[in-house]
Design a protein around this motif. Sequence first.
Motif, PDB file in Angstrom:
ATOM      1  N   ALA A 248      36.433  39.784  54.832  1.00 16.31           N
ATOM      2  CA  ALA A 248      36.965  40.464  53.768  1.00 16.31           C
ATOM      3  C   ALA A 248      37.367  39.653  52.739  1.00 16.31           C
ATOM      4  CB  ALA A 248      38.143  41.513  54.430  1.00 16.31           C
ATOM      5  N   ILE A 249      37.369  39.932  51.328  1.00 16.37           N
ATOM      6  CA  ILE A 249      37.674  39.286  50.203  1.00 16.37           C
ATOM      7  C   ILE A 249      39.294  39.385  50.148  1.00 16.37           C
ATOM      8  CG2 ILE A 249      37.564  38.896  47.858  1.00 16.37           C
ATOM      9  CD1 ILE A 249      34.451  39.537  47.910  1.00 16.37           C
ATOM     10  N   LYS A 250      39.888  38.353  49.968  1.00 16.57           N
ATOM     11  CA  LYS A 250      41.214  38.587  49.937  1.00 16.57           C
ATOM     12  C   LYS A 250      41.816  37.940  48.842  1.00 16.57           C
ATOM     13  CE  LYS A 250      41.657  38.793  55.059  1.00 16.57           C
ATOM     14  NZ  LYS A 250      42.422  38.334  56.034  1.00 16.57           N
ATOM     15  N   ALA A 251      42.941  38.467  48.127  1.00 13.95           N
ATOM     16  CA  ALA A 251      43.752  37.610  46.976  1.00 13.95           C
ATOM     17  C   ALA A 251      45.181  37.630  47.387  1.00 13.95           C
ATOM     18  CB  ALA A 251      43.330  38.013  45.808  1.00 13.95           C
ATOM     19  N   THR A 252      46.021  36.755  47.013  1.00 13.86           N
ATOM     20  CA  THR A 252      47.213  36.761  47.378  1.00 13.86           C
ATOM     21  C   THR A 252      48.259  36.819  45.868  1.00 13.86           C
ATOM     22  OG1 THR A 252      47.179  35.719  49.594  1.00 13.86           O
ATOM     23  CG2 THR A 252      49.350  35.976  48.364  1.00 13.86           C
ATOM     24  N   PHE A 253      49.048  37.760  45.884  1.00 12.28           N
ATOM     25  CA  PHE A 253      49.845  37.878  44.530  1.00 12.28           C
ATOM     26  C   PHE A 253      51.098  37.490  44.606  1.00 12.28           C
ATOM     27  CE2 PHE A 253      45.876  40.396  44.455  1.00 12.28           C
ATOM     28  CZ  PHE A 253      45.572  40.107  43.184  1.00 12.28           C
ATOM     29  N   SER A 254      51.633  36.240  43.738  1.00 15.55           N
ATOM     30  CA  SER A 254      52.941  35.860  44.038  1.00 15.55           C
ATOM     31  C   SER A 254      54.049  36.068  42.748  1.00 15.55           C
ATOM     32  CB  SER A 254      53.011  34.345  44.612  1.00 15.55           C
ATOM     33  OG  SER A 254      54.252  33.977  44.697  1.00 15.55           O
TER      34      SER A 254
ATOM     35  N   ILE B 155      47.390  33.775  43.344  1.00 14.69           N
ATOM     36  CA  ILE B 155      47.661  34.196  41.883  1.00 14.69           C
ATOM     37  C   ILE B 155      49.244  34.309  41.887  1.00 14.69           C
ATOM     38  CG2 ILE B 155      47.215  35.333  40.003  1.00 14.69           C
ATOM     39  CD1 ILE B 155      44.888  36.293  40.992  1.00 14.69           C
ATOM     40  N   THR B 156      49.939  33.196  40.768  1.00 13.77           N
ATOM     41  CA  THR B 156      51.231  33.531  40.734  1.00 13.77           C
ATOM     42  C   THR B 156      51.623  33.995  39.246  1.00 13.77           C
ATOM     43  OG1 THR B 156      51.438  31.680  42.537  1.00 13.77           O
ATOM     44  CG2 THR B 156      53.579  32.331  40.927  1.00 13.77           C
ATOM     45  N   MET B 157      52.407  34.818  39.215  1.00 11.45           N
ATOM     46  CA  MET B 157      52.835  35.045  37.896  1.00 11.45           C
ATOM     47  C   MET B 157      54.521  34.800  37.906  1.00 11.45           C
ATOM     48  SD  MET B 157      53.093  39.030  36.104  1.00 11.45           S
ATOM     49  CE  MET B 157      51.280  38.977  35.488  1.00 11.45           C
TER      50      MET B 157
END
Length: 268
Positions: free
Chosen positions: A116-122, A233-235
Motif C-alpha cells: 500500500a502507498i503510505k505517507a506520514t504527515f508531521s 512530510i513535515t509542516m
Amino acid sequence: KKDATGGDDELKGAEFTLTGEGITFSDTNVDKINNPTISVSADGKKITFTGQDKKTLIKSLPDGKYTLTEDTAPKGYAITSAVTFTVENGAVTGAEKNVKAAEGSNPAVVTMFDDAIKATFSKKVLDGDGKELPDAKIEARAKEGTTIDLSGVVQTGGSPENYINNGSVISWTTGETPVELSKLPAGEYEMVETGAPDGYELAATTIKFTVGEDGKVTVGEAFTENLSGNNVITMYDKVKIVEKPDVEISKKDATGGDDELKGAEFTL
C-alpha cells in the motif's frame, strides 16, 4: 494479487501482462469465463488481463520461462517488481514467496504482492524541540482543480476521533504522534493547515506533493525541507509573538484633579 501485509482476499483492478521466452500463446491458454478481461495479443506474444476478486486461470502453458508484469497497480498500491517462473515437464517453479506448486487437481499459483502507498504527515514547531505539535487542524486533498477518490484511504496516528474523510478531502487534528495515510492513490496533492494551535501562527504555505505510481512521494524545490525519510512530510508552525505593551503609572488625589501626586513610592 494480494496485499503484502497479508490476508487472503484478492486485490482487484491490477493490470497484468504475461510473456514467455520464445512462447506463442493462443486462445487455448485463456479462460474468458473465469476472467472476461483476459486476451491474447494479435501476434500471440503476450496475454493481458485485469485482476478480479478471484484468481485468473491460464491454461496449458508449454515448457519455458515466463515473466508476469504488473502494468497498473490497484488504486492505493504501488506497482511491484515483475515475477518470473519456469514451466518444465508440467511443473511450475519459481521464487518460494511467489510460486506455489500444483497440489492434486489444484493448479500451481503464481502470486504478486503489492505494498500500500503510505505517507506520514508531521506537525512541528519551527526551531522547536522536534516533538509533534498537537491540536493543529490539517487537510490533505487533491491539487486545486483536480479530484482524487480518497474514500479507501486508511489513517493511523494523530487524534483518531477527529479524523474525517469525505472521499475528496481528508482532515484531522494533530496529536502526540504523526499521522500516516495508507492506500493513497497516485496523484498530485496539497497539505494545508486550517487551524493553528493556541500560541502559534497559522502556516501560510500550502505544501504541494506528488504520490507516484511507484509509491514514492516527491515535492517541488520550494518544499524540499518539508520532505524527509520514507515519505515523511513535515509542516512547521512559528510561535506567535505577542507584542509587549507599555504601561504608564499615574498617582492622583482621590477627590479629583489632573495633577500628579509626587513622592509616592511603588513596587511592581
